[in-house]
Each structure stands twice: as structure tokens, then as C-alpha cells.
Design a protein around this motif. Structure first.
Motif, PDB file in Angstrom:
ATOM      1  N   ASN A   2      -7.304  -1.836   7.886  1.00 16.58           N
ATOM      2  CA  ASN A   2      -8.566  -1.185   6.796  1.00 16.58           C
ATOM      3  C   ASN A   2      -8.128  -2.070   5.831  1.00 16.58           C
ATOM      4  O   ASN A   2      -9.010  -2.083   4.950  1.00 16.58           O
ATOM      5  N   CYS A   3      -7.557  -2.484   5.435  1.00 15.67           N
ATOM      6  CA  CYS A   3      -6.983  -3.162   3.541  1.00 15.67           C
ATOM      7  C   CYS A   3      -7.980  -4.470   4.262  1.00 15.67           C
ATOM      8  O   CYS A   3      -7.993  -4.935   3.289  1.00 15.67           O
ATOM      9  N   THR A  28      -3.500   0.567   8.476  1.00 16.11           N
ATOM     10  CA  THR A  28      -3.397   1.340   6.873  1.00 16.11           C
ATOM     11  C   THR A  28      -3.971  -0.966   7.112  1.00 16.11           C
ATOM     12  O   THR A  28      -4.543  -1.256   6.197  1.00 16.11           O
ATOM     13  N   THR A  29      -3.340  -1.778   7.724  1.00 18.42           N
ATOM     14  CA  THR A  29      -3.222  -3.157   8.405  1.00 18.42           C
ATOM     15  C   THR A  29      -4.480  -3.591   7.810  1.00 18.42           C
ATOM     16  O   THR A  29      -5.129  -4.217   7.422  1.00 18.42           O
ATOM     17  N   LYS A  56       1.326  -1.035  -0.415  1.00 14.35           N
ATOM     18  CA  LYS A  56      -0.059  -0.145   0.293  1.00 14.35           C
ATOM     19  C   LYS A  56       0.780   1.152   0.071  1.00 14.35           C
ATOM     20  O   LYS A  56       1.585   1.264   1.133  1.00 14.35           O
ATOM     21  N   GLY A  66       1.742   0.888  10.107  1.00 11.45           N
ATOM     22  CA  GLY A  66       1.056   0.404   8.497  1.00 11.45           C
ATOM     23  C   GLY A  66       0.036  -0.550  10.180  1.00 11.45           C
ATOM     24  O   GLY A  66      -0.624  -1.622   9.583  1.00 11.45           O
ATOM     25  N   LEU A 118     -10.155  -0.079   2.566  1.00 11.28           N
ATOM     26  CA  LEU A 118      -9.104   0.698   1.722  1.00 11.28           C
ATOM     27  C   LEU A 118      -8.656  -0.066   0.871  1.00 11.28           C
ATOM     28  O   LEU A 118      -8.414  -1.257   1.034  1.00 11.28           O
ATOM     29  N   ALA A 135       2.911   2.773   2.586  1.00 11.46           N
ATOM     30  CA  ALA A 135       3.065   2.309   4.145  1.00 11.46           C
ATOM     31  C   ALA A 135       3.116   1.122   4.433  1.00 11.46           C
ATOM     32  O   ALA A 135       2.907   0.423   5.188  1.00 11.46           O
ATOM     33  N   PHE A 170      -5.279  -1.217  -2.130  1.00  9.99           N
ATOM     34  CA  PHE A 170      -3.593  -1.477  -1.916  1.00  9.99           C
ATOM     35  C   PHE A 170      -4.001  -1.960  -3.410  1.00  9.99           C
ATOM     36  O   PHE A 170      -4.652  -1.688  -3.836  1.00  9.99           O
ATOM     37  N   TYR A 190       0.907   5.212  -0.153  1.00  4.59           N
ATOM     38  CA  TYR A 190       0.482   6.700  -0.039  1.00  4.59           C
ATOM     39  C   TYR A 190       1.252   7.500  -0.726  1.00  4.59           C
ATOM     40  O   TYR A 190       2.113   8.450   0.119  1.00  4.59           O
TER      41      TYR A 190
END
Length: 318
Positions: A54-55, A51-52, A18, A48, A60, A25, A62, A20
Motif C-alpha cells: 500500500n505504501c 502495508t508495504t 511506517k 508488513g 498509504l 509496522a 509513511f 500506527y
């Protein structure tokens, strides 16, 4: 959990990337959580973790990689999988205009449309978090600990198989913290797989069967609490009360083979050692050989926080 479920993966993340803009990230991140585990995901801020998650939850997008839950690929429209997932966010997410019971019923309705089907589920969630006496209260009338319990009930009422807890005990009293941790252990005993994040290392060590430390979007270490402690040099922390420690004696303690550091403030000597079998005896033998008198002493084994600090160079609260 020691049954056959532990042989199966509840969650598999493979090669997740991922970005940005120019910032990476998640750097080909891998993760596997077996069914029946309480899996701790740790990392300093910016590592992270969020982010992890949410993925994984398909909140989110990726750049590359795959996320599979119970063997099926996860995606924004994988509603059959989302029905099997529960999320308890760090920030309490409830409606102040609704009562405790109405809040739980609403969040359960997102997964279970028919009211008749979810009636028992809502009652079980209320009983599970101990809010039966508060069912008609609105959230504004609840203490911080009870509000956290409501947050949990809203996330688990639909009886998910995989539950994400994101720092569920932040800013609660010790009694509520214990109730929350015991509740998570009961959910696990009833069959739920748990992914748990926290800034409280003692909680992670208490309830997690596997722990991953991540930083800069990558896995740094993975194992049980004891296995992680075996990966680092950090050993015991020895503290000794003494009023007559001379500079020569302090220098000899610092020169001990396993000593990493030794500090003395005129009252307490604190020695941090690498792992070894005779650290305490070596320190005491040095003190006795120099004629130094000493009183109360303690020896503390390495903690999960010591491991985290050595592996990441950061405190978890950074």
C-alpha cells in the motif's frame, strides 16, 4: 529474463518507516526489484506485506523513506507511473452489474480514456485469460476460477510494466491455478515485472526468480529458492516404514550428528536432519546394524516452507 532490462530497477524502496501509533509496522524497510523479475514477497500475517504494498502504491502515507518506480519517485499524484502499474488484489474487485467485457473495459478506461485506444487492449486481455466464450456473462454466473481470471484481466488490460499479484490463486481449482500461474509466466516473458505474494509455497518456488521473506516490518532473508534453502539448518526429511524399531535404536538415530529429531509411531520413522551428504545412509546403517527390518522409504529435500518456518518461527498461514 536475461536481457539488459534485468540490470535496471523496476522498484526501489529505501528506508521505509511506517508507524500506527506506537506500533512500528515497517522498520527502515528496503526492497529492490529488477526489471524482468518475478519477485516473491512472503511473510506471516502481520509481517508488513500489505502495508508495504500500500505504501508502494501510494495508497498509504509513511513516516520516512522513499519509493521509486522505474527510477522516478512514486507519490499520490504520480499518474505517469500509476499508468505503468497493474494490481490484481486478493479479493475479487469487479462490478456484478457489468458483463465480463464491460468490466475489463471499465478498468482499462481508468488508464486509457479513449475507447478506440483500448478496444484491442480489452480483446487481448479477454483472450489472454481465456474468457472469450464468457465475454457477455456477468460475474455472478462465473465459477471461482473464471472469476479469478476476470480479476486478473481487469488488472492487466492496460498492459502495465509492473504488476502486483496478491494471492491470485486463493480458493481456485488446480486447473485454474495452473492457468493463472502459466499466465503470469507469459506476462513476464512478454516483459512485465511481477511482484507476487502467496500462501502457497510451491507456487512461489515454481515462478519466482527472487524471494524475500519479511517479518516485523523487516527483511529476514533474500535470494532464490535454492539460496534461501542454503541459509538454514533444515535438511532432508527421511521417512521409513518399520514395524520393529526398538527404543535403543531410536535413541541411536536421535544421536546421529546431523539428526534434528526422530519420531516413531509404531509404523513410520520420521527423521529430520540438518543438511548433510550422508543422512539417508547413516539412518539406514543404524537400522541395519540393529537388525531392524524396513520397507518403503522416502527422502525429501528441504522445502521453502521449512525455510520459512525456521526463519520466522511461524507457518505462513498463521
Amino acid at each position: 529474463m536475461n536481457d539488459a532490462r534485468t540490470l535496471e530497477s523496476a522498484l526501489t524502496v529505501t528506508g521505509l518507516v511506517k508507524r500506527y501509533g506506537d506500533m512500528l509496522a515497517l522498520d527502515h524497510f528496503d526492497l529492490e526489484v529488477k526489471r524482468g523479475e518475478v519477485f516473491g514477497l512472503l511473510g506471516p500475517n502481520g509481517s508488513g506485506k500489505t502495508t508495504t504494498i500500500n505504501c508502494i502504491l501510494a495508497l498509504l502515507s509513511f513516516d520516512s523513506g522513499t519509493v521509486r518506480i522505474f527510477g522516478k519517485e512514486m507519490g499520490p499524484t504520480a499518474y505517469d507511473l500509476k499508468r505503468r502499474i497493474g494490481v490484481v488484489p486478493q479479493n475479487v474487485a469487479v462490478f456484478n452489474e457489468l458483463s465480463v467485457q464491460e468490466n475489463i473495459d471499465y478498468f482499462c478506461s481508468l488508464y486509457v480514456p479513449r475507447k478506440a485506444d483500448r478496444k484491442d487492449m480489452v480483446e487481448q486481455a479477454i483472450d489472454f485469460v481465456g474468457l472469450a466464450d464468457f465475454r457477455r456473462f456477468r460475474p455472478g454466473k462465473l465459477s471461482g476460477g473464471l472469476l479469478r481470471r476476470l480479476n486478473i484481466a481487469c488488472g492487466i488490460a492496460h498492459q502495465p510494466d509492473l504488476i502486483f499479484f496478491d494471492e491470485p490463486t486463493v480458493a481456485v481449482d488446480p486447473q485454474s491455478r495452473n492457468a493463472i500461474l502459466e499466465g503470469i509466466e507469459r506476462l513476464n516473458a512478454q516483459g512485465a515485472t511481477v511482484v507476487y505474494t502467496s500462501h502457497y509455497m510451491e507456487e512461489v518456488e515454481q515462478i519466482c526468480t527472487q524471494i524475500m521473506i519479511m517479518d516485523h516490518g523487516r527483511r529476514i532473508a533474500l535470494g532464490s529458492a535454492d539460496e534461501l534453502k542454503g541459509m538454514v539448518e533444515a535438511g532432508e526429511r527421511i521417512s521409513v516404514e518399520t514395524l520393529d524399531l526398538g527404543e535403543d535404536t531410536l535413541a541411536r538415530i536421535r544421536a546421529l550428528p546431523q539428526a534434528q529429531s526422530a519420531d516413531y509411531d509404531g509404523l513410520n520413522l520420521v527423521v529430520r536432519c540438518r543438511q548433510g551428504e550422508h543422512n539417508l545412509q547413516d539412518v539406514l546403517a543404524t537400522l541395519e546394524a540393529s537388525g531392524s527390518n524396513y520397507g518403503h522409504l522416502t527422502s525429501r529435500p528441504p522445502s521453502l516452507n521449512d525455510v520459512f518456518l525456521e526463519l520466522t518461527g511461524k507457518e505462513l498461514r498463521d
